[in-house]
Design a protein around this motif. Structure first.
Motif, mmCIF file in Angstrom:
data_model
loop_
_atom_site.group_PDB
_atom_site.id
_atom_site.type_symbol
_atom_site.label_atom_id
_atom_site.label_comp_id
_atom_site.label_asym_id
_atom_site.label_seq_id
_atom_site.Cartn_x
_atom_site.Cartn_y
_atom_site.Cartn_z
ATOM 1 N N TRP A 57 -24.530 -7.410 67.763
ATOM 2 C CA TRP A 57 -24.712 -6.208 68.617
ATOM 3 C C TRP A 57 -23.838 -5.059 68.161
ATOM 4 C CZ3 TRP A 57 -27.435 -3.619 72.015
ATOM 5 C CH2 TRP A 57 -26.826 -2.585 72.766
ATOM 6 N N ARG A 58 -22.549 -5.318 67.915
ATOM 7 C CA ARG A 58 -21.644 -4.241 67.513
ATOM 8 C C ARG A 58 -22.090 -3.620 66.200
ATOM 9 N NH1 ARG A 58 -16.375 -3.873 69.352
ATOM 10 N NH2 ARG A 58 -16.368 -2.005 68.015
ATOM 11 N N GLY A 59 -22.541 -4.449 65.290
ATOM 12 C CA GLY A 59 -22.955 -3.903 64.012
ATOM 13 C C GLY A 59 -24.143 -2.960 64.139
ATOM 14 N N ILE A 60 -25.095 -3.339 65.007
ATOM 15 C CA ILE A 60 -26.275 -2.482 65.176
ATOM 16 C C ILE A 60 -25.972 -1.285 66.081
ATOM 17 C CG2 ILE A 60 -28.614 -2.425 66.076
ATOM 18 C CD1 ILE A 60 -28.886 -5.364 65.265
ATOM 19 N N ALA A 61 -25.308 -1.526 67.237
ATOM 20 C CA ALA A 61 -25.065 -0.456 68.222
ATOM 21 C C ALA A 61 -24.144 0.614 67.663
ATOM 22 C CB ALA A 61 -24.491 -1.052 69.497
ATOM 23 N N ASP A 62 -23.088 0.201 66.924
ATOM 24 C CA ASP A 62 -22.166 1.212 66.374
ATOM 25 C C ASP A 62 -22.875 2.119 65.374
ATOM 26 O OD1 ASP A 62 -20.193 0.151 67.928
ATOM 27 O OD2 ASP A 62 -19.202 -0.958 66.303
ATOM 28 N N GLN A 63 -23.760 1.533 64.575
ATOM 29 C CA GLN A 63 -24.478 2.343 63.597
ATOM 30 C C GLN A 63 -25.448 3.304 64.287
ATOM 31 O OE1 GLN A 63 -23.806 2.389 60.389
ATOM 32 N NE2 GLN A 63 -25.408 3.918 59.940
ATOM 33 N N TYR A 122 -35.229 7.046 66.613
ATOM 34 C CA TYR A 122 -35.955 6.362 67.684
ATOM 35 C C TYR A 122 -36.929 5.323 67.118
ATOM 36 C CZ TYR A 122 -38.708 5.806 71.974
ATOM 37 O OH TYR A 122 -39.349 5.275 73.076
ATOM 38 N N TYR A 123 -37.527 5.659 65.996
ATOM 39 C CA TYR A 123 -38.494 4.731 65.407
ATOM 40 C C TYR A 123 -37.883 3.853 64.295
ATOM 41 C CZ TYR A 123 -41.965 7.482 67.894
ATOM 42 O OH TYR A 123 -42.692 8.104 68.873
ATOM 43 N N SER A 124 -36.587 3.900 64.121
ATOM 44 C CA SER A 124 -35.936 3.107 63.072
ATOM 45 C C SER A 124 -35.836 1.632 63.482
ATOM 46 C CB SER A 124 -34.542 3.658 62.778
ATOM 47 O OG SER A 124 -33.719 3.486 63.925
ATOM 48 N N PRO A 125 -35.770 0.706 62.527
ATOM 49 C CA PRO A 125 -35.659 -0.735 62.850
ATOM 50 C C PRO A 125 -34.386 -1.050 63.619
ATOM 51 C CG PRO A 125 -36.359 -0.446 60.575
ATOM 52 C CD PRO A 125 -35.986 0.924 61.074
ATOM 53 N N ARG A 126 -33.287 -0.307 63.314
ATOM 54 C CA ARG A 126 -32.043 -0.599 63.997
ATOM 55 C C ARG A 126 -32.159 -0.328 65.486
ATOM 56 N NH1 ARG A 126 -30.604 1.737 59.277
ATOM 57 N NH2 ARG A 126 -30.505 3.816 60.214
ATOM 58 N N TYR A 127 -32.767 0.796 65.792
ATOM 59 C CA TYR A 127 -32.894 1.158 67.208
ATOM 60 C C TYR A 127 -33.808 0.161 67.927
ATOM 61 C CZ TYR A 127 -33.326 4.153 71.330
ATOM 62 O OH TYR A 127 -33.275 4.641 72.616
ATOM 63 N N VAL A 128 -34.875 -0.254 67.265
ATOM 64 C CA VAL A 128 -35.801 -1.221 67.864
ATOM 65 C C VAL A 128 -35.099 -2.557 68.077
ATOM 66 C CG1 VAL A 128 -37.955 -2.496 67.541
ATOM 67 C CG2 VAL A 128 -37.806 -0.072 66.898
ATOM 68 N N THR A 129 -34.283 -2.982 67.095
ATOM 69 C CA THR A 129 -33.548 -4.240 67.220
ATOM 70 C C THR A 129 -32.560 -4.163 68.367
ATOM 71 O OG1 THR A 129 -33.759 -4.594 64.844
ATOM 72 C CG2 THR A 129 -32.060 -5.857 65.988
ATOM 73 N N MET A 130 -31.884 -3.008 68.493
ATOM 74 C CA MET A 130 -30.933 -2.830 69.592
ATOM 75 C C MET A 130 -31.633 -2.936 70.935
ATOM 76 S SD MET A 130 -28.583 0.463 70.478
ATOM 77 C CE MET A 130 -30.005 1.318 71.118
ATOM 78 N N GLU A 131 -32.793 -2.367 71.043
ATOM 79 C CA GLU A 131 -33.547 -2.431 72.288
ATOM 80 C C GLU A 131 -33.934 -3.879 72.607
ATOM 81 O OE1 GLU A 131 -34.286 -0.352 74.578
ATOM 82 O OE2 GLU A 131 -33.859 1.615 73.727
ATOM 83 N N ASN A 132 -34.315 -4.627 71.587
ATOM 84 C CA ASN A 132 -34.701 -6.022 71.817
ATOM 85 C C ASN A 132 -33.512 -6.853 72.270
ATOM 86 O OD1 ASN A 132 -37.356 -5.493 71.084
ATOM 87 N ND2 ASN A 132 -36.982 -5.947 68.899
ATOM 88 N N LEU A 133 -32.339 -6.641 71.650
ATOM 89 C CA LEU A 133 -31.145 -7.377 72.052
ATOM 90 C C LEU A 133 -30.780 -7.072 73.504
ATOM 91 C CD1 LEU A 133 -28.919 -7.008 68.844
ATOM 92 C CD2 LEU A 133 -30.094 -9.068 69.654
ATOM 93 N N LEU A 134 -30.912 -5.807 73.899
ATOM 94 C CA LEU A 134 -30.585 -5.445 75.280
ATOM 95 C C LEU A 134 -31.548 -6.100 76.254
ATOM 96 C CD1 LEU A 134 -29.631 -1.653 75.078
ATOM 97 C CD2 LEU A 134 -28.165 -3.555 75.763
ATOM 98 N N GLU A 135 -32.799 -6.095 75.927
ATOM 99 C CA GLU A 135 -33.781 -6.710 76.813
ATOM 100 C C GLU A 135 -33.505 -8.224 76.965
ATOM 101 O OE1 GLU A 135 -37.644 -5.875 75.375
ATOM 102 O OE2 GLU A 135 -37.528 -3.701 75.758
ATOM 103 N N SER A 136 -33.128 -8.871 75.862
ATOM 104 C CA SER A 136 -32.828 -10.305 75.930
ATOM 105 C C SER A 136 -31.591 -10.558 76.780
ATOM 106 C CB SER A 136 -32.607 -10.880 74.516
ATOM 107 O OG SER A 136 -33.766 -10.711 73.734
ATOM 108 N N TYR A 137 -30.575 -9.700 76.611
ATOM 109 C CA TYR A 137 -29.332 -9.883 77.365
ATOM 110 C C TYR A 137 -29.578 -9.670 78.851
ATOM 111 C CZ TYR A 137 -24.408 -9.553 78.595
ATOM 112 O OH TYR A 137 -23.176 -9.762 79.154
#
Length: 740
Positions: free
Chosen positions: A265-271, A239-254
Motif C-alpha cells: 500500500w505505501r509503495g503505491i499510495a506514496d507514488q 486517474y486512469y493509470s494502473p497505480r491508481y486503479v490498484t490503489m482503489e482495489n486495495l482500498l475496496e478490499s480493506y
C-alpha cells in the motif's frame, strides 16, 4: 410676474438629472471593471504571499501526519523522520505568518480573506497540542486524521475566498484546482489512516476510511469537470493509470474486511500522492499564468470602455448644454419680447391712441424675431404672439376710435345742451328784469336756479368726455366768491354757509374748474346729510396753498369706502362710461388732477364727512383791490346763489350779515312815500311815482293789510334783486370768454 422657477432652471434640471445618472453609471461601471482588473493584478501578491506558503504548509503537514501515523503504529524505521517533518512544518508556519501578515499582502486581501487567514493561523497554533497527544499516544488513527484535517480544511476555505476573478472561465478553473487539492488531501488522509492502523483498523476507523474514500471518489470527477483539457490532462493520466486503479482495489478490499499488505500500500499510495501533488502545483502555475494576462486584458478593456464612456459623457454634456442654452436663449428672447409687448409697447400704443395721436403699427408693434434656426415650437409660439399682438393692437385702435367717437358724441350733445341752457338763462334773465311781481320773480328764480344746475351737469358731461369747461373769467377772482358761486349751484343752497376767509384770489383761467369742483363736493355734502343740518365751507391760507374744508353732519361713510374714494381721487383712473356710480367724484378727481389739487375725505367730528381741498399755491394769487361787500341791514343771508346766463360768467358778490340785525329775516319797514334820495353808484334804484301822471301820484285809498311774506319768499326776492344788481355791474366792468 409669477413666483415660480425660471425656464433656464427647469431645462437645466431636465438635462442635469440624466447627465448625472449617466456619469454615475459610467463611474460605477468603470470602478467595477477597474477594480476587477486590479484584483486580477493582485494575484501575484496573493499567490506568493498566501497560496504558495499554505500549499507548502499543507504538504509539510501531510508528511508530518504520515510520520505521526507510523509512530502510532509502531512501525517507525527512522526516528528522525518525524522530528524533521515537524521542524519543516514549524519553518513553513513561521514563513506563512511573516509573508501573509505583511503590509503588501494584507492590502491585496479583502476583509473576508483577512478574517479567514486569521482563523487559519489560529488553527495552526494548535499544532503543539496535537503533537503532544501523538507523543503520548493518546490519539487513535481516526483521531490523528481528524486533528490534522482541521488545518487543511481551513486552508481550503481560505482558497475559496481567494478567488479574485469574476471571469466565469477563470472562476471555474480555480474551483476545479481547489477541488483537486482537496482530493489530494483526502488521499493523504486515507494513507495516514491505513498506516496508523497497520492493517488492523477498528470498525470506527473502517467507517471513517470508507467515508473518506467515498468523498474522494465523488470529488475527483467533479474537479476534472471544472478544469479545461490542458489543466485536467495530468489528473486524467493519473486517474486512469494502473497505480491508481490498484490503489482503489486495495482500498475496496480493506474496507470489505480483507487484510492488506501495508508495504505494498505505501509503495503505491506514496507514488500516487506524489504525482497528484505535482499535478496540483503544475496546474496552479498554469492557472496563475493565465490570470495575469486576463487581468491585463480586463484592465485594458476597462480603460478603453472608461475612455469611450467618458468621451460619450463629455459629448452628451456638451450637446445637452448647447441645446439647453439654445432653447433657453430662444425662450428668454421670446419672454423678453412678450413682456416688452405686454408692459411697454401695447400700453404705449393704447396711450397714444387715447390721446388721439397717430400710431405707426409696424414701428410700434413689430413682429417678434427669434432667429432663423429657432426651434419649430418656439417659432410657432412667436407667430402666435405676433397674431395676438396684431389682434390686440387692432382691438386697441378700434376701441380708441370707439371711445373717441362716444366722447365726441357726448361732448356734442353736452355742448348743444349748454347752448340751449344758455339761451334759456338769457330768456329767464330778461323775464326777471321785466317782472316785478314777487311771486313771479320767485318762480323765475327757482327756474333760473334749476337751469343753472342743469348747465353744471352738462358741463360735467363735457369734462368726463375729455372736453373743457366753456366758461372763462378774466383777472383774479376772490376765493370766497368762487366758493359762494359753487354753493349757488347746489339745490339746497340755503343749508350751505360760507364762512369769512382771508382775502385771496384765483386766476380766472381756473375759476370755472374750481367752481365746478367745489359745487360737486358741496352738493354731495347736502345730499348725504339731514335737511336740517348745515353744510359748512371754510377756507384759509396754509403753507402749500389755500385749504378749503367742506363739512357735513350726515351719517358719513365706512372706512373701506372712504379709502377707495381717496385712492380714486389721488390717482383718478380713466373715465369708464360703464361705471355710472359716483360721477361727481369722477369729475372732482379729473379736475383735481388737471390743476394739481389734492382732495381728501376724512371723518367729521359731527359724524359726517369732511372734504379737504388743498389748492396749490400756483393757482392762488393775492387780491389787488379788496372787494367791498354789499350789506343789507335787516336780512341775514349766508349764500346768494345765481350764475349769470350770459356769455360772460360772473360770480355772486358776498353778502354779510349786518351787525345791527343778525337774528331776523323780516324786511325793513318802508314809508308810504319815501323821500327822493341822491343816486349812488352801484345798484340802480327806482323812485316811486317818478314817471306817473299827476293824478296818479295821489295817495291810493287805504288797502287791506298785506299778508306778511315768509322768510323763503323774502330770500328769493332779495336774491333776484341781488342777481340783477350783479349782472348790471358785471356787464359794465368785466368781459367774459365765449361759450362753445
Amino acid at each position: 410676474m409669477a413666483s415660480g422657477r425660471s425656464i433656464r432652471f427647469k431645462i437645466s434640471t431636465l438635462l442635469v438629472i440624466p447627465l448625472v445618472s449617466l456619469i454615475a453609471l459610467w463611474g460605477f461601471a468603470a470602478s467595477t471593471t477597474s477594480g476587477e482588473a486590479l484584483n486580477l493584478l493582485k494575484v501575484e501578491t496573493i499567490w506568493s504571499g498566501v497560496i504558495v506558503q499554505t500549499d507548502n504548509l499543507v504538504s509539510d503537514l501531510q508528511a508530518e501526519r504520515l510520520a505521526s501515523a507510523e509512530r502510532l503504529a509502531g512501525t517507525v524505521q527512522d526516528p528522525d523522520i518525524l522530528t524533521k517533518a515537524r521542524a519543516k512544518v514549524d519553518t513553513g508556519r513561521k514563513t506563512l505568518r511573516e509573508r501573509a501578515l505583511s503590509e503588501d499582502t494584507q492590502s491585496a486581501l479583502t476583509p473576508d480573506m483577512r478574517t479567514q487567514l486569521q482563523t487559519l493561523i489560529g488553527t495552526i497554533d494548535q499544532l503543539p497540542d496535537i503533537r503532544r497527544k501523538v507523543d503520548e499516544r493518546r490519539l487513535t488513527p481516526g483521531g490523528l486524521v481528524t486533528e490534522y484535517a482541521k488545518i487543511s480544511d481551513e486552508v481550503h476555505l481560505l482558497y475559496s475566498r481567494l478567488t479574485v476573478s469574476t471571469d466565469l472561465e477563470l472562476a471555474l478553473q480555480a474551483q476545479g484546482l481547489i477541488a483537486a487539492d482537496e482530493v489530494r488531501e483526502l488521499l493523504n488522509r486515507e494513507n495516514a489512516l491505513l498506516v496508523a492502523s497497520n492493517g488492523r483498523a477498528s470498525m470506527h476507523d473502517v467507517h471513517l476510511l470508507a467515508g473518506i474514500d467515498g468523498s474522494r471518489t465523488y470529488l475527483f470527477p467533479k474537479a476534472l469537470a471544472n478544469l479545461d483539457t490542458e489543466l485536467r490532462a495530468p489528473f486524467e493520466k493519473l486517474y486512469y493509470s494502473p497505480r491508481y486503479v490498484t490503489m482503489e482495489n486495495l482500498l475496496e478490499s480493506y474496507v470489505a474486511g480483507q487484510p492488506v499488505d501495508v508495504q505494498l500500500w505505501r509503495g503505491i499510495a506514496d507514488q500516487v500522492e506524489k504525482e497528484f501533488t505535482q499535478g496540483v502545483r503544475n496546474t496552479g502555475e498554469k492557472l496563475r499564468a493565465r490570470m495575469e494576462p486576463a487581468g491585463m486584458g480586463v484592465l485594458v478593456r476597462a480603460v478603453v470602455a472608461g475612455a469611450l464612456g467618458l468621451i460619450a459623457v463629455v459629448f452628451s454634456v456638451f450637446i445637452s448644454v448647447r441645446v439647453g442654452r439654445r432653447i433657453t436663449r430662444e425662450l428668454a428672447t421670446l419672454r423678453r419680447t412678450a413682456l416688452d409687448l405686454a408692459e411697454i409697447r401695447l400700453p404705449d400704443v393704447v396711450a397714444k391712441l387715447r390721446k388721439g395721436e397717430n400710431v405707426d403699427i409696424g414701428a410700434e408693434a413689430p413682429p417678434i424675431k427669434v432667429g432663423h434656426n429657432a426651434t419649430s415650437e418656439v417659432s410657432d409660439l412667436a407667430s402666435a404672439f405676433d397674431s395676438v399682438q396684431s389682434t390686440a393692437v387692432d382691438a386697441a385702435v378700434e376701441q380708441a376710435r370707439l371711445r373717441e367717437g362716444v366722447s365726441e358724441a357726448l361732448r356734442n350733445l353736452a355742448r348743444r345742451s349748454q347752448s340751449l341752457l344758455q339761451r334759456q338763462l338769457r330768456l329767464l334773465d330778461e323775464m326777471q328784469r321785466q317782472t316785478e311781481e314777487p311771486e313771479a320773480l320767485e318762480r323765475l328764480f327757482k327756474l333760473d336756479h334749476l337751469t343753472t344746475r342743469m348747465r353744471r351737469h352738462a358741463e360735467g358731461l363735457v369734462l368726463l368726455s375729455g372736453g373743457a369747461a366753456g366758461r372763462r373769467w378774466r383777472g383774479v377772482i376772490p376765493m370766497e366768491d368762487v366758493l359762494s358761486g359753487a354753493a349757488a349751484q347746489v339745490e339746497e343752497y340755503t343749508r350751505v354757509r360760507v364762512y369769512p376767509m382771508p382775502e385771496c384770489g384765483v386766476s380766472g383761467a381756473a375759476v370755472a374748474d374750481l367752481m365746478h369742483l367745489f359745487a360737486e363736493l358741496i352738493e354731495n355734502a347736502t345730499t348725504f346729510s339731514s335737511p336740517g343740518n348745515e353744510v359748512s365751507v371754510r377756507g384759509e391760507m396754509v403753507g402749500r396753498g389755500f385749504a378749503v374744508e367742506v363739512e357735513d353732519r350726515g351719517l358719513g361713510m365706512d372706512e373701506p369706502t372712504r379709502r377707495a374714494i381717496n385712492d380714486r381721487l389721488a390717482s383718478p383712473p380713466e373715465f369708464d362710461p360703464a361705471q355710472t356710480e359716483r360721477l361727481g367724484f369722477a369729475v372732482v378727481g379729473m379736475l383735481a388732477s388737471r390743476h394739481g389739487i389734492k382732495v381728501t375725505l376724512k371723518p367729521s367730528p359731527y359724524g359726517g364727512t369732511t372734504a379737504i381741498v388743498l389748492v396749490p399755491g400756483s393757482l392762488v394769487e393775492p387780491m389787488v383791490t379788496p372787494v367791498q361787500p354789499l350789506e343789507f341791514e335787516s336780512v341775514s343771508v349766508s349764500v346768494i346763489r345765481q350764475e349769470p346766463p350770459t356769455g360772460t360768467d360772473e360770480l355772486p358778490r358776498r353778502v354779510r350779515t349786518s351787525k345791527r340785525n343778525t337774528g331776523t329775516h323780516a324786511l325793513p319797514q318802508q314809508d308810504p312815500e319815501p323821500p327822493r334820495r341822491e343816486r349812488q353808484p352801484g345798484l340802480p334804484q327806482r323812485e316811486r311815482q317818478a314817471n306817473l301822471p299827476p293824478r296818479l301820484k295821489q295817495a291810493p285809498p287805504p288797502a287791506p293789510p298785506a299778508e306778511e311774506r315768509s322768510p323763503e319768499e323774502t330770500r328769493a326776492l332779495l336774491s333776484s334783486l341781488q342777481s340783477g344788481w350783479q349782472r348790471g355791474r358785471q356787464d359794465s366792468d368785466q368781459d367774459g370768454g365765449s361759450r362753445s
